[in-house]
Design a protein around this motif. Sequence first.
Motif, PDB file in Angstrom:
ATOM      1  N   GLU A  96      36.233  16.402 -21.069  1.00 36.44           N
ATOM      2  CA  GLU A  96      36.160  15.565 -19.705  1.00 36.44           C
ATOM      3  C   GLU A  96      35.566  16.790 -18.546  1.00 36.44           C
ATOM      4  O   GLU A  96      34.894  16.278 -17.799  1.00 36.44           O
ATOM      5  N   GLN A  97      36.077  18.065 -18.970  1.00 36.19           N
ATOM      6  CA  GLN A  97      35.441  18.920 -17.950  1.00 36.19           C
ATOM      7  C   GLN A  97      33.766  19.176 -18.192  1.00 36.19           C
ATOM      8  O   GLN A  97      32.997  19.200 -17.250  1.00 36.19           O
ATOM      9  N   LEU A  98      33.235  18.755 -19.441  1.00 36.44           N
ATOM     10  CA  LEU A  98      31.975  18.922 -19.603  1.00 36.44           C
ATOM     11  C   LEU A  98      31.479  17.801 -18.918  1.00 36.44           C
ATOM     12  O   LEU A  98      30.108  17.877 -18.252  1.00 36.44           O
ATOM     13  N   LYS A  99      31.998  16.622 -19.052  1.00 34.22           N
ATOM     14  CA  LYS A  99      31.517  15.452 -18.524  1.00 34.22           C
ATOM     15  C   LYS A  99      31.187  15.631 -16.881  1.00 34.22           C
ATOM     16  O   LYS A  99      30.279  14.943 -16.213  1.00 34.22           O
ATOM     17  N   LEU A 100      32.407  16.166 -16.112  1.00 34.93           N
ATOM     18  CA  LEU A 100      32.459  16.305 -14.849  1.00 34.93           C
ATOM     19  C   LEU A 100      31.429  17.276 -14.254  1.00 34.93           C
ATOM     20  O   LEU A 100      30.543  17.206 -13.375  1.00 34.93           O
ATOM     21  N   LEU A 101      31.315  18.526 -15.181  1.00 38.70           N
ATOM     22  CA  LEU A 101      30.205  19.424 -14.720  1.00 38.70           C
ATOM     23  C   LEU A 101      28.583  18.811 -15.048  1.00 38.70           C
ATOM     24  O   LEU A 101      27.802  19.120 -14.271  1.00 38.70           O
ATOM     25  N   GLU A 102      28.399  17.975 -15.927  1.00 39.07           N
ATOM     26  CA  GLU A 102      27.282  17.112 -15.805  1.00 39.07           C
ATOM     27  C   GLU A 102      26.897  16.235 -14.741  1.00 39.07           C
ATOM     28  O   GLU A 102      25.970  16.236 -14.272  1.00 39.07           O
ATOM     29  N   ARG A 103      27.980  15.753 -14.365  1.00 41.41           N
ATOM     30  CA  ARG A 103      28.001  14.856 -13.001  1.00 41.41           C
ATOM     31  C   ARG A 103      27.644  16.052 -11.977  1.00 41.41           C
ATOM     32  O   ARG A 103      26.867  15.526 -11.036  1.00 41.41           O
ATOM     33  N   ALA A 104      28.002  16.898 -11.882  1.00 40.29           N
ATOM     34  CA  ALA A 104      27.878  18.086 -10.838  1.00 40.29           C
ATOM     35  C   ALA A 104      26.388  18.475 -10.885  1.00 40.29           C
ATOM     36  O   ALA A 104      25.835  18.695  -9.884  1.00 40.29           O
ATOM     37  N   LEU A 105      25.938  18.596 -12.042  1.00 44.32           N
ATOM     38  CA  LEU A 105      24.530  18.862 -12.150  1.00 44.32           C
ATOM     39  C   LEU A 105      23.774  17.893 -11.465  1.00 44.32           C
ATOM     40  O   LEU A 105      22.441  18.289 -10.883  1.00 44.32           O
ATOM     41  N   GLU A 106      24.069  16.878 -11.978  1.00 45.58           N
ATOM     42  CA  GLU A 106      23.321  15.520 -11.501  1.00 45.58           C
ATOM     43  C   GLU A 106      23.229  15.712  -9.796  1.00 45.58           C
ATOM     44  O   GLU A 106      22.175  15.381  -9.132  1.00 45.58           O
ATOM     45  N   LEU A 107      24.250  16.009  -9.328  1.00 46.81           N
ATOM     46  CA  LEU A 107      24.392  15.991  -7.639  1.00 46.81           C
ATOM     47  C   LEU A 107      23.826  17.263  -7.171  1.00 46.81           C
ATOM     48  O   LEU A 107      23.729  17.104  -5.799  1.00 46.81           O
ATOM     49  N   TRP A 108      23.701  18.355  -7.821  1.00 41.75           N
ATOM     50  CA  TRP A 108      23.325  19.564  -7.565  1.00 41.75           C
ATOM     51  C   TRP A 108      22.168  19.645  -6.355  1.00 41.75           C
ATOM     52  O   TRP A 108      22.021  19.967  -5.462  1.00 41.75           O
ATOM     53  N   ASP A 109      21.128  18.842  -6.680  1.00 43.28           N
ATOM     54  CA  ASP A 109      19.879  19.099  -6.202  1.00 43.28           C
ATOM     55  C   ASP A 109      20.006  18.337  -4.903  1.00 43.28           C
ATOM     56  O   ASP A 109      19.314  18.724  -3.727  1.00 43.28           O
ATOM     57  N   SER A 110      20.794  17.310  -4.617  1.00 39.92           N
ATOM     58  CA  SER A 110      20.808  16.304  -3.611  1.00 39.92           C
ATOM     59  C   SER A 110      21.729  17.042  -2.590  1.00 39.92           C
ATOM     60  O   SER A 110      22.051  16.633  -1.451  1.00 39.92           O
ATOM     61  N   ALA A 111      22.787  18.070  -2.986  1.00 40.60           N
ATOM     62  CA  ALA A 111      23.685  18.384  -2.126  1.00 40.60           C
ATOM     63  C   ALA A 111      23.157  19.478  -1.197  1.00 40.60           C
ATOM     64  O   ALA A 111      22.108  19.988  -1.445  1.00 40.60           O
ATOM     65  N   PRO A 112      23.750  19.494   0.312  1.00 36.42           N
ATOM     66  CA  PRO A 112      23.055  20.322   1.174  1.00 36.42           C
ATOM     67  C   PRO A 112      23.299  21.981   0.664  1.00 36.42           C
ATOM     68  O   PRO A 112      24.304  22.263  -0.094  1.00 36.42           O
ATOM     69  N   ALA A 113      22.441  22.977   0.978  1.00 38.00           N
ATOM     70  CA  ALA A 113      22.571  24.248   0.730  1.00 38.00           C
ATOM     71  C   ALA A 113      23.800  24.753   1.384  1.00 38.00           C
ATOM     72  O   ALA A 113      24.371  25.566   0.421  1.00 38.00           O
ATOM     73  N   GLN A 114      24.224  24.533   2.390  1.00 36.21           N
ATOM     74  CA  GLN A 114      25.573  24.927   2.727  1.00 36.21           C
ATOM     75  C   GLN A 114      26.541  24.792   2.089  1.00 36.21           C
ATOM     76  O   GLN A 114      27.719  25.537   2.083  1.00 36.21           O
ATOM     77  N   VAL A 115      26.639  23.387   1.432  1.00 35.38           N
ATOM     78  CA  VAL A 115      27.738  22.988   0.738  1.00 35.38           C
ATOM     79  C   VAL A 115      27.706  23.941  -0.628  1.00 35.38           C
ATOM     80  O   VAL A 115      28.978  24.435  -1.212  1.00 35.38           O
ATOM     81  N   LYS A 116      26.575  24.095  -1.235  1.00 35.39           N
ATOM     82  CA  LYS A 116      26.471  24.705  -2.579  1.00 35.39           C
ATOM     83  C   LYS A 116      26.607  26.274  -2.367  1.00 35.39           C
ATOM     84  O   LYS A 116      27.239  26.925  -3.415  1.00 35.39           O
ATOM     85  N   ARG A 117      26.457  26.942  -1.158  1.00 37.42           N
ATOM     86  CA  ARG A 117      26.398  28.437  -0.929  1.00 37.42           C
ATOM     87  C   ARG A 117      27.915  28.772  -1.032  1.00 37.42           C
ATOM     88  O   ARG A 117      28.605  28.195  -0.418  1.00 37.42           O
ATOM     89  N   GLY A 118      28.126  29.747  -1.918  1.00 42.23           N
ATOM     90  CA  GLY A 118      29.422  30.415  -2.040  1.00 42.23           C
ATOM     91  C   GLY A 118      30.324  29.737  -2.829  1.00 42.23           C
ATOM     92  O   GLY A 118      31.655  30.055  -2.914  1.00 42.23           O
ATOM     93  N   LEU A 119      30.131  28.665  -3.546  1.00 39.66           N
ATOM     94  CA  LEU A 119      31.092  27.935  -4.378  1.00 39.66           C
ATOM     95  C   LEU A 119      31.360  28.826  -5.488  1.00 39.66           C
ATOM     96  O   LEU A 119      30.509  29.624  -6.189  1.00 39.66           O
ATOM     97  N   ARG A 120      32.837  28.948  -5.991  1.00 42.26           N
ATOM     98  CA  ARG A 120      33.230  29.792  -6.861  1.00 42.26           C
ATOM     99  C   ARG A 120      33.442  28.753  -8.102  1.00 42.26           C
ATOM    100  O   ARG A 120      34.376  28.088  -7.916  1.00 42.26           O
ATOM    101  N   ILE A 121      32.543  29.006  -9.022  1.00 45.82           N
ATOM    102  CA  ILE A 121      32.931  27.905 -10.086  1.00 45.82           C
ATOM    103  C   ILE A 121      33.474  28.434 -11.366  1.00 45.82           C
ATOM    104  O   ILE A 121      34.379  27.852 -12.097  1.00 45.82           O
ATOM    105  N   ALA A 122      32.845  29.463 -11.761  1.00 37.99           N
ATOM    106  CA  ALA A 122      33.423  30.071 -13.327  1.00 37.99           C
ATOM    107  C   ALA A 122      34.640  30.565 -12.882  1.00 37.99           C
ATOM    108  O   ALA A 122      34.890  31.168 -12.061  1.00 37.99           O
TER     109      ALA A 122
END
Length: 1016
Positions: A428-454
């Motif tokens: 389920e984690q992999l499916k969600l991360l794949e969804r995040a990958l799908e959203l990445w390019d569309s998300a604003p830079a200020q949202v992506k900046r500084g995200l601590r994921i790993a």
Amino acid sequence: MSVAYAMLRGMQNRTVSPVFVGRAAERAALDEALAQAGTGRPQAVLVGGEAGVGKTRLLEEFLGRAAAGGAVTALGACVEVGADGLPFAPVSTVLRSLHRQLGEELTHAAAGFGGELARLLPELGTPDAALRPARDVEVRGRLFEMTLRLLETLAQDRLLVLVIEDLHWSDTSTRELLAYLLRTLQHGRILLLTSYRSDDIHRRHPLRPFLAELDRLRTVRRHQLARFTREEVRDQLAGIRGSKPPEELLEQVYRRSDGNAFFVEELASLSGGCRPGMISDSVRDLLLVRVEALPETAQPVVRIAAEGGSKVEYGLLRAVAGLDEDRLIEALRAAVGAGILRAGEDGGYRFRHALVREAVDDDLLPGERSRISRRYAEALEADPSLVPADELSARLATYWYRAHDPAKALPAVLAAASGARCRHAYAEQLKLLERALELWDSAPAQVKRGLRIAEDAESYPLCACSDDALSFLDMLAEMTLAARYAGEPERGLSVISRALRALEGLGHPLRAAWFWTERSRLVRNLGRGDGWQELATAQELLRGFPPSPVHARVLTEAALWGAVFSPGPGSLAIADRAIELAREVGDDIVELAGLLSRGGLLIETGRGEDGLAVLRAVAARVVQEGLVGVCTRSHVNLQSLLESMGRSEESLKVAEEGLALSVRYGLRDTQAWIQGNRSDALYSLGRWPEAEEAAQEAKRRAQTPVTRALGAQRLARLALARGDLDAAEAEIAAMAEHHPVYRGLAPQYAHPLAEFRLTLAAARGRVLDARRVLAETADAGLETGSACYTWPLVYAAARAESGALGVPAAAPGRAEAIARVRAYAETLRRCYPVWAAYGALTEAELRRAEGTARAGDWAAAAVAFEGLDRPLEPALVRVRWAEAVLADGDRDRAAELLTEAHTAATALGAAGLAEEARRLAQRARLPLAPGGAARAGDGGPPESFGLTRRELDVLSLVAAGRSNRQIAQELFISPKTASVHVSNILAKLEVSGRGEAAALAHRLGIVGAARAQAPA
């Protein structure tokens, strides 16, 4: 919430028959399972059927009877949102229901491991946060075990009936937990029921292999509900109407419903005052008719509920609908009264049938659907208490994603992925991360900046940063590990390729080295090469940097590579350095991985006891601390290396412990490795039916090309030993399909493949092909340190030359071929008794091929195999030994040896060896059973043309072109006796010469078939 529940729960839907119709066989089966569970033998029943066929009604009726009989019942349902990252949802619901009913008793039963179970049941407290998220994969196994212990404890004093509905929507983690419970539950008064929609289970549906696996469990029963017959539809309509339906109505409803119970109810509710043909035959229209008949104020509430998911809490529905409580209750009353919604015991609302919800949701306009999803997400952000805390992140992720708002959806999806990982739901984690990958390019830079994921994942180099490119890489690192844990190596390889492209020009060598190391592992697992180039690239990237966890990880992988591809002192030195570096940087998991490589290398280089001590110590820590990441190698390696040393019984004991661990942790591919190694040990011990069963199980559980090839490898070996050449050829082809023949292939894969190709060629008389296989293998330059894999290959080559006795010793290439085999054998270690025994056996075969073998050579080989508990090889030796003592004139000893060999080969099922022993006994005129005696006679039946069996033996050799001297050698008679037999044959057949006799024998077919009937 309680007010609405009290007002609406008791409302009955008049379209539901108060009379339960049919299902006599299924009810009896459920009652029988309940009785069995009541005696302390856990039971499980799977109920399948198409949507609307009556699965829920059957289970509801049964639960009512079980509760009336004193059982504690609990029901949970899989929800569609589970596929988007709500793992264990139905299990949590079941535990929550038990907690409401049992209260402190459940809390007391969970004492000592409530921190673990809080991941499934937050009411038990706060999940244990002491474990590092990066390495909490081992906690998944403990979570499964603690759930098992809790249920067994609760079921000691009461009968538990647990139901999980809609398994077709189940997430991977729920299925794995259920599979663990069903395989492992041994004690307790527990009945586990599940239902699934069979018409949704297409060929590639993930539930299909799960169901196939459960079908093999003796305690699991599966029932498929059929549609109602015409008479059962009559009874259902009578129950709904309160009277027997008119024939015209029965005909119309039965024809249009086709016996589907839910459609019968829907049609019955619309039949009053309707003329035939008023209702559309479209299923979707049929399902929407009742919704469209609701008051205008109720229809929007139903549409909002449909977009909310399988279940919507009352408070959340009120917040989204924006209605005051009176108007909302009035709308809900209408929907419940019309049989569209149901009020649940937990205060939430569900559609009475999923088909109705799907139809309503499909009827929404795209903009309407996204607007409702946004309102759900905003309501939850404003008041998170509207849903259970363990569902909040997944529900927010789903609603924001459906609202098509990347700025909100990306952080929500990543939070849900983190939650899935904390619950050890990696698929389920992999499916969600794949969804995040799908959203990445569309998300604003200020949202992506500084995200601590790993999460400090297995030596991955994290640092606080504001660069969104690095955040993206962190996400790809998490995806890489999630893919590995979830058993999706192809997906992991794809993610790594994307990460390496993204790293180009960024100047982050530690991160790049980490990805290259992961790539090396996946390349090996997928059989795409040996992975050395990837490791070399990683090491080059780290050159000049101070020691770090990444350095330790790369060096440990290099040691593992050496243990597989180049076992020797150089690789042992690398393993020692890796262990030292892991201790220096404080990485105990990497240290244990290095110790596993060191133990294996010690064994390969002759220090067996030292190596076993290292491996056993690591395995003990794995069991004690539940280190599933190390378990994938610890027991597999120890088991395999014990077998390689000829200690097969010990190997089987390790396999039992390893299998239990791999099942507990849901490590399917590790189970394939262990079952394959079990097959090796069982084969060596002569337990071939069990070996075949283990090999088939390994093949079923294999998830990578390597383990698929290994499953075929074990089956190919069995087929060759049994003389089934066609089956062997098919399995050898499967091995080659998953393994390149030599390129990037380790000796443990390449040498068995070469052995089987060579053996098959020799069995079919293609000695030149057999020689070519050995030459190709030797020229490939693969290391021969793994002697346990190479000795059988060298022996097979020697046996192929030894079996080619019809080929003159001076034939071109014969001497060179024998010399090549002997030279190859001299490069192999003989550190352990089984290796030394193969050395003696190989040399004896080579001397036989040269015509210089004596009885003493075979006696020495027999002594070498004494005490090794391997029945096949001693039987092989005895056939050759008998041949040698026959040449010395000791017929009694030869008869004894052949009887022993034939008995052993027959018991094993080694048809080829048994036939070889029988033919030798026949040629030598020796009995195969104690007390038997060779018969003599001169006459014969007409079909033998008066030839005796001995004369037919001679005739077959004449037909093969043998000279009198060669006939004498093969039949252990003097050349003069052979000449007499030939003269008698020519006279009886009335032919003038040997060529004419051979031609007549072939033309009339009197060689072979007649010999079996001719007198002695």
